[in-house]
Every structure is written in C-alpha cells, then in structure tokens.
Design a protein around this motif. Structure first.
Motif, short mmCIF file in Angstrom:
data_model
loop_
_atom_site.label_atom_id
_atom_site.label_comp_id
_atom_site.label_asym_id
_atom_site.label_seq_id
_atom_site.Cartn_x
_atom_site.Cartn_y
_atom_site.Cartn_z
N CYS A 447 0.84 -1.19 0.00
CA CYS A 447 0.00 0.00 0.00
C CYS A 447 0.88 1.25 0.00
O CYS A 447 1.82 1.34 0.79
N GLU A 450 1.61 3.00 3.62
CA GLU A 450 1.88 1.92 4.57
C GLU A 450 1.62 2.37 6.00
O GLU A 450 1.22 1.57 6.85
N VAL A 453 -2.35 2.25 7.01
CA VAL A 453 -2.89 0.89 7.14
C VAL A 453 -2.24 0.18 8.33
O VAL A 453 -2.89 -0.57 9.07
N GLY A 496 -3.51 5.41 -2.16
CA GLY A 496 -3.24 4.39 -1.15
C GLY A 496 -4.40 4.27 -0.17
O GLY A 496 -4.78 3.16 0.23
N GLN A 499 -7.31 2.49 -1.65
CA GLN A 499 -6.96 1.06 -1.73
C GLN A 499 -7.28 0.36 -0.40
O GLN A 499 -7.80 -0.75 -0.37
N ILE A 500 -6.97 1.04 0.71
CA ILE A 500 -7.27 0.44 2.02
C ILE A 500 -8.77 0.23 2.15
O ILE A 500 -9.24 -0.81 2.59
N SER A 503 -9.88 -2.74 0.38
CA SER A 503 -9.23 -3.99 0.74
C SER A 503 -9.91 -4.62 1.96
O SER A 503 -10.89 -4.09 2.48
N TYR A 505 -8.92 -4.43 4.73
CA TYR A 505 -8.71 -3.54 5.88
C TYR A 505 -9.75 -2.43 5.99
O TYR A 505 -9.59 -1.51 6.78
N CYS A 612 -6.25 3.58 -8.76
CA CYS A 612 -6.56 2.57 -7.76
C CYS A 612 -7.46 1.49 -8.38
O CYS A 612 -7.23 0.30 -8.16
N GLN A 616 -6.71 -2.42 -8.82
CA GLN A 616 -7.60 -3.46 -8.29
C GLN A 616 -7.90 -4.49 -9.35
O GLN A 616 -8.09 -5.66 -9.06
N THR A 622 1.76 -1.51 -7.28
CA THR A 622 1.98 -0.41 -6.34
C THR A 622 3.30 0.30 -6.64
O THR A 622 4.32 -0.34 -6.86
#
Ligand SMILES: O=c1ccn([C@@H]2O[C@H](COP(=O)(O)OP(=O)(O)O[C@H]3O[C@H](CO)[C@@H](O)[C@H](O)[C@H]3O)[C@@H](O)[C@H]2O)c(=O)[nH]1
Ligand SMILES: [Mn+2]
Length: 738
Positions: A447, A450, A453, A496, A499-500, A503, A505, A612, A616, A622
């Motif tokens: 990610c 980082e 997350v 990013g 993306q979280i 995901s 997360y 993003c 996906q 990344t």
C-alpha cells in the motif's frame, strides 16, 4: 480515571464548544435532508431538458451529504492530551527509562540531499535523552556512498554539536535550521566573548562540513583518500547499483565503546548506516520494507523498547520530545494500552499565506485530534513514537502493564563485525520469505500509505494511539514547494487510502467491533478522498455547462427551497473561515486552501481513483513516487513570492486549465446570451445560483487565468497545455446537455 496511588503522566482535556457544534451540525443535517427531498420531488419529467443533469446533481449531492456525515466524526468529541514532563522527571530515575531507537529513512541522494539527511540525524543525536539509551539508524534506500560519507562527516561533527547544544540549550537541534534562524552571533543570545568565539567556531565547522558534503555530492563520487578512511566504502564495488546490491550495515558509532565520546568526554549515541539488500527480482516494498529491515537490524543491536520514526527531511525541533512522548507510554494507569504517539506534520518552509495549503492548521489542531479522541489517532509515517512490541505485531494484553524491557543490548559481547554480520542476515531479501513480515508483523506491504494501514491494524489488535500536537513543535519537515510535487503527494496518499478502503482492511469491516464507530468514520474521511472527486468533478463540469445552456439546476432565489441550499453553503463556509482564523490561519491562506481543495479534488483525487481501480483490476502495481525536497532557485523564488508554479506539461495541469477555461467560456457565453437574447433565453432569477457559483469558481481560478494568459515566466502554463485546454473546453461547450 486515575487509580489510587498510581502516577498520572498525562492529562486529558475536552475541547470547548461540543454542544454548540452538535446543534450546528444537526441544523446542517436538516438542511442536507431538505436538499435531498427537493431534488427527488422535482426531477424533470422524461424528455424535459436537463433531466439527466438534474439526476446527476442529486447523485452528487447524495455523495456530498454522506461524506459530510462521515466528517462529523472529526469534530464530534475532540479531546486533547497533555504530557506532564516534570512529573516524569521527578518520579522516574534515568535508569528506568527505556531504550529509544530512532529510524530515519532516505531513498535518493538527488531528491533528498545528504546534507538534509544528516541535519535530521544530528538533531536526533543531540536530543535530551541519556545517550547510552539512544541509538540512531539511517536506512538508505538510495544505496549511496554519498550518504554514507555524509553520515561519517556528521558523526565527527556530532562530537562538537552535541556538547554545544547542551551547553547553550540550542533549539532547534538541526544545525542548518539553527544557524539559519540565528544567522549571527549577535542574535544568538550569547554575550560572553569566549562563548561567542566558541559559537562562531561551531558555525564555521558546520559550514565547512556542509561545503565538503556538497562538493562530494555534486561530484557524484567519494574521493579515494576518503574511501580509505572507512571500511564501509569497500561495499561499493562496480556491480552495486541502487536496485541491485548486497545488504550493507555499518556501525558509524558504537555506543558501547568507552572511547566513543564527544569533545567534552560524554558518551555518544550509537549510529548505524543500513542499506538493506535490493535485488531486481525481489519486491522491496518501499518505505515499509525499509522500516521492517530497520526493526530487525535494530533488534540485533540496541533493541530499544521505543521506536521513533522520522522521514529524512524531518528534524527534531523540541529537544525534550522523547521525554514528552514517554509520558504517554509510561503513565501508570493508561500507558500500557498505548501503541504509538503521533505528532502532526509541520513544515519550516511555509510562506505567509500558505499558497499550496500545506500547513493545514485546522487539520492539525482539530481534525486529527478529533480522530485521535476515539483512541484511533492515525499513524502518519513520520514524527511517530512506537512501542516496539505493538509495531512488531503483538496483540494488546494487560501484561504490558508496567513491563518495560529495560535491558539494552549494550552489554552484548559480540564485536562490531559480528553484529554487522548478524544484521546483514536480517536485512537480506530472503529473510522475509515465508514469514509474517509485511502481513502481521511490522509495517504492512502493498500500500502506498503503509503508515495509515499499519496504524489501523495495530488499533484493531486492541491498542490505543495518541495524537499529540504540542505548542512547542516536536518535528519539522519540508513541505512540497511546487504545485506539481504537492499534487503527486496527494495522488499517492488518496490512491493508497482508497486502496485500504477497498481492501480487507476497510475500517467498517476490519475494524468492526474492534475500534469505535467514530474512529471508523474518521478513517473513512481520508480513505474516501479519491472517490470524493467524482461528485466534485461533476459539479465543476455541470455547473458551467448548464449555465451556458440556460438550464436551471437550483431553486429560484424567491422560492422557499432556496433556503436550505443557501444555509448549508453559507454557514459551512462561514464556519470554516472562523475555524481557520481561530487556528491561526490568515484569510488569504484560507482562500488559498479552498483553491487547493478544488484542485486536489479535480486532479489528484480523480487520478488516484482511476489508478486505484486499475490496480484493483490487476493491471498495474503499487509504486511510491518519492517527493523532491529541493528545487531550483527560480522555482524557489516563485514559491517565496507565492506565485503558483505550473511550469510543466503534467496532465494534471491540463485538467486544471480545461476546467478553468470551461468555466470562463460559460460565464462569457451566458453573458453574451443575456445581453443579446434577453431573459427569454436566460431566466436570471432561476440561474442566479449557478451564476454565483461559477463566479466564485472564476475567482478561485484567477491564478490559473493569470498563468494561462498574462504571465511570461517559467512557472506559467506552457502553450501546449493552454492549447489543449482550449480545445477540450470548447468541445465540452458544444456538447448537448440532456
Ligand atoms: O522506497 C522508498 C521510498 C521512500 N522512502 C522514504 O519514505 C519517506 C517518505 O517519502 P516522501 O517522498 O517524503 O513522501 P511524503 O509524501 O512526504 O511522505 C508521507 O507519506 C508517506 C506515505 O505515502 C509516508 O511514508 C511518510 O512517512 C509520510 O511523511 C522519505 O523519508 C523517503 O526517503 C524510503 O525509505 N524508501
Ligand atoms: Mn516527505
């Protein structure tokens, strides 16, 4: 809150005006509901003009409304934390303090000049903390001997700098920042002649060192005679490149060594250089990979219970910041729950009216504290103190109460060579294979943010975190000095973060029952930056186009339905201005920030959204674009004068220019129609809202028009971009609007 007999090392205070805010917020919510009702009950019939535009407006406002609901979490219950440093000093003997390992990351000696890096290093080496408990690690993802050379210079200079700082209580402890702020001994508040001599000597020594480092950096290679002075340089044989080299770990100062002392005989902190192994066929996971290698290497060497993470451009500004942060961790009732203490990102290169909206006082003073109030302060990558155990993947448990690992590895019997060899093993590519590093341990991989997350997963393992924004700023960095760099940064972040959200997360799912709802909402405000671009882009296109075509999209001014629109728009903006002024912003800075939000949402966030989604779908990987920390003199001058810099052909600038053009064409077109065709075609009362909004957008865009038509300097919009934007905007104007 306080249990009997236990020492409180920090205080908690609620922000004022909570009730007033909640009442205000409810009134806005009613306004938003009325807007929704109006949209649904007034959809033009099938076949009528503007039906699709209307439906688009409804969807956009639905988006704005839901997003607005999330943002309420940022102000709902703001709490601030205050460390009690004096109490810590009185109650805790220095022997009882935990070891602190400082990690500094750098990635490229061109974008992040070695001089900048060593200023950060020197500032942390000289912090007020027992040196035998302090170790400083530099991770060099640039794998450059230039950086190693600069670090060696810094280690010699530290022998002068540390005693100097302690003698005169110097602040900030970055020599560059200090000597810039106190350019003359006259202003250094030192009166005695002998001390003045000493002061001038240190300044001269610093300048000489800086010159040497810059010379070597400019030349691009370390002279042979210097290479002979340290065995570390032998690691760079002809095969070593930035992307392909063996692990390199070099002790610069071994804190265990009795002879490692400064000019007054006090022991020096440990200083280690690390360039983890890089191979073209192993993913290196950018900063997260560097941090994880640092965690392991430091566990071999000093194994401090607390880790401070700093970007290479972020120097320590408050000499007592370690002790302040320890107040949170060492509080006897609540400290054992705390995984990390995050400081805001503050910058030392902000101009008066903060042209690119970097300083974000409202974000720092209110919003981040607001998210932190739910025990879920965001980890923002730099300026953050971590408990080693929680960063390494431990779940929270009561056992952490009062148990500090005070054993430093300083009495480790291994020689430097043995320690270096052991460290190289853990800094190699293969070491992580088949382990939980990057998944359950250390920073999370995959990610571009980082930090965020990783913070979230730590909280979901039961830990709390603290957001600490002291008046005496703890760490100071470099803000992006051009529009281009600022937008690249926001693209990486919003990409990013989205993306979280997509995901496993996603805070609403992953954090369900683990963190508070307010925390989940607070996270989502940032995680949804990228998709929030869609309703904004729709507005930025539909408003001018509908105006040009004479299609009303808002109630007429005399209608009662106009009130909720006006109320929501005006009161939110008035509130926002007031909040900014209270937080120390200027009116112009607020205005500049509004422009930046328009630009960020229509460019960075939108591109991030597209990137993003593409990722996906598995169509790309990344990346992490490191932001440049230095710019040419010409660019820097424009930044100082607060003139916007568009001097490149970035596609973002084409979008900015096209939207500005579209708005201009529509305003002019509407004016022409009104003058020549009269009210039959343009019902002024019905179009009033659109005219006002486009007028505002025009004002926001004034610097863009200047850069398009009036400026001649290198920061103006290039002719090719102007041409493209005119063509695109004209095509849009010709499009029929349904
Ligand atoms: O492969 C890499 C790339 C970057 N970095 C370091 O990461 C830090 C952040 O990079 P920068 O280009 O300055 O990005 P920013 O947008 O300023 O960084 C913010 O956002 C990042 C996540 O996007 C976080 O990692 C940072 O800590 C946070 O300050 C710098 O010290 C770099 O040297 C590495 O060590 N290795
Ligand atoms: Mn940075």
């Amino acid at each position: 809150m306080k249990e009997k007999g236990l020492m409180a090392l920090f205080e908690t205070k609620e922000a004022k005006g909570k009730i007033a805010f909640r009442v205000f917020s409810s009134s806005i919510f009613m306004g938003i509901c009325l807007i929704w009702i109006y949209r649904v009950t007034n959809i033009p019939r099938a076949g009528d003009r503007g039906r699709w535009a209307w439906i688009g407006m409804f969807l956009a406002e639905l988006g704005f409304g839901f997003y607005w609901i999330l943002t309420q979490a940022l102000r709902w219950d703001v709490v601030r934390y205050y460390p009690l440093k004096q109490t810590l000093s009185h109650s805790c003997h220095e022997d009882k303090l935990p070891g602190v390992d400082v990690f500094v990351c750098t990635a490229d000696p061109k974008l992040e000049p070695p001089c900048l890096v060593i200023n950060t290093i020197l500032s942390v080496m000289s912090l007020n903390y027992p040196t035998e408990k302090l170790s400083v690690y530099l991770s060099d993802d640039g794998g450059s001997p230039l950086t190693l050379y600069a670090l060696l210079e810094a280690s010699s200079f530290s022998k002068l700098w540390i005693p100097f700082c302690k003698k005169f209580n110097v602040e900030p402890r970055s020599p560059d920042a200090y000597f810039t702020q106190h350019s003359d001994v006259q202003y250094s508040a030192i009166n005695n002649a002998q001390d003045q001599q000493y002061w001038l000597l240190i300044k001269k020594q610093y300048e000489d060192m800086k010159k040497r480092i810059e010379q070597v950096s400019n030349k691009g290679s370390v002279p042979e005679e210097i290479k002979k002075q340290h065995k570390g340089f032998s690691e760079w044989n002809s095969n070593v490149t930035k992307q392909n080299h063996q692990p390199i770990v070099q002790f610069i100062i071994d804190g265990r060594d009795k002879n490692a002392v400064d000019s007054v005989g006090c022991r020096l902190p440990t200083l280690v250089y690390m360039a983890r192994e890089k191979r073209p066929d192993s993913p290196h996971h950018f900063k997260a990979g560097a941090m994880n290698a640092l965690i392991r290497v430091s566990s071999e060497i000093s194994n401090g219970a607390i880790i401070l993470n700093l970007d290479c451009d972020m120097y320590a500004n408050n000499a007592d910041s370690i002790k302040e942060a320890l107040c949170f961790f060492m509080d006897e009732t609540r400290g054992h729950q705390i995984a990390y203490v995050q400081h805001p990102q503050k910058y030392n290169n902000i101009t008066k009216n903060d042209l690119y909206g970097n300083s974000s006082p409202v974000l720092n003073k209110i919003e981040l504290a607001g998210v932190g109030s739910f025990g879920t302060a965001l980890y923002c990558g730099t300026g953050c103190f971590h408990r080693r155990a929680s960063l390494c993947g431990s779940k929270y448990s009561e056992e952490f109460k009062g148990s500090w690992n005070l054993e430093t590895k300083k009495n480790d019997q291994r020689t430097i060579d043995e320690l270096e060899e052991a460290s190289k093993v853990v800094a190699s590519c293969d070491y992580e294979k088949g382990t939980q590093w990057g998944k359950e341990m250390g920073l999370i991989y995959g990610c571009p943010v980082e930090d965020i997350v990783t913070g979230l997963t730590i909280q979901c393992r039961g830990w709390k975190s603290v957001y600490h924004n002291p008046d005496n700023i703890a760490f100071v960095g470099v803000a992006p000095p051009t529009l281009d760099i600022a937008l690249v940064q926001f693209t990486r972040w919003s990409d990013g973060m989205f993306q979280i959200f997509l995901s496993k997360y996603c805070p609403f799912i992953y954090g369900h029952n683990k963190i508070k709802l307010g925390g989940q909402m607070g996270y989502s405000v940032y995680l949804l930056w990228a998709p929030s671009s869609l309703p904004h882009l729709f507005y930025a296109i539909a408003l001018p186009l509908s105006l040009l075509h004479g299609i009303p999209l808002f109630p007429e001014v005399s209608s009662r339905w106009f009130l909720p629109f006006a109320y929501v728009f005006l009161s939110r903006n008035i509130y926002s201005v007031a909040e900014a002024l209270i937080c120390g912003s200027t009116l112009k800075a607020w205005w500049n920030l509004q422009r930046m939000w328009v630009i960020r949402r229509t460019t960075s966030f939108f591109f991030a959204f597209v990137d993003c989604i593409v990722r996906q779908l598995g169509l790309s990987q990344t990346t992490f674009t490191v932001t440049a920390k230095v710019v040419t003199e010409d660019v820097s001058k424009r930044y100082q004068q607060e003139i916007m810099d568009f001097g490149s052909t970035s596609i973002m600038f084409t979008v900015i220019a096209t939207l500005a053009m579209l708005n201009l064409f529509s305003l002019l077109g509407a004016l022409v129609k009104m003058v020549f065709w009269g009210s039959e075609y343009m019902d002024l009362e019905k179009l009033m809202s659109q005219i006002s909004l486009c007028g505002l957008l025009f004002m926001v865009n004034i610097p863009v028009y200047e850069a398009l038509f009036f400026r001649k300097d290198k920061g103006s919009i290039p002719a090719s971009v102007m041409f493209k934007s005119i063509v695109l905007a004209s095509l849009a104007c010709l499009m029929p609007l349904k």
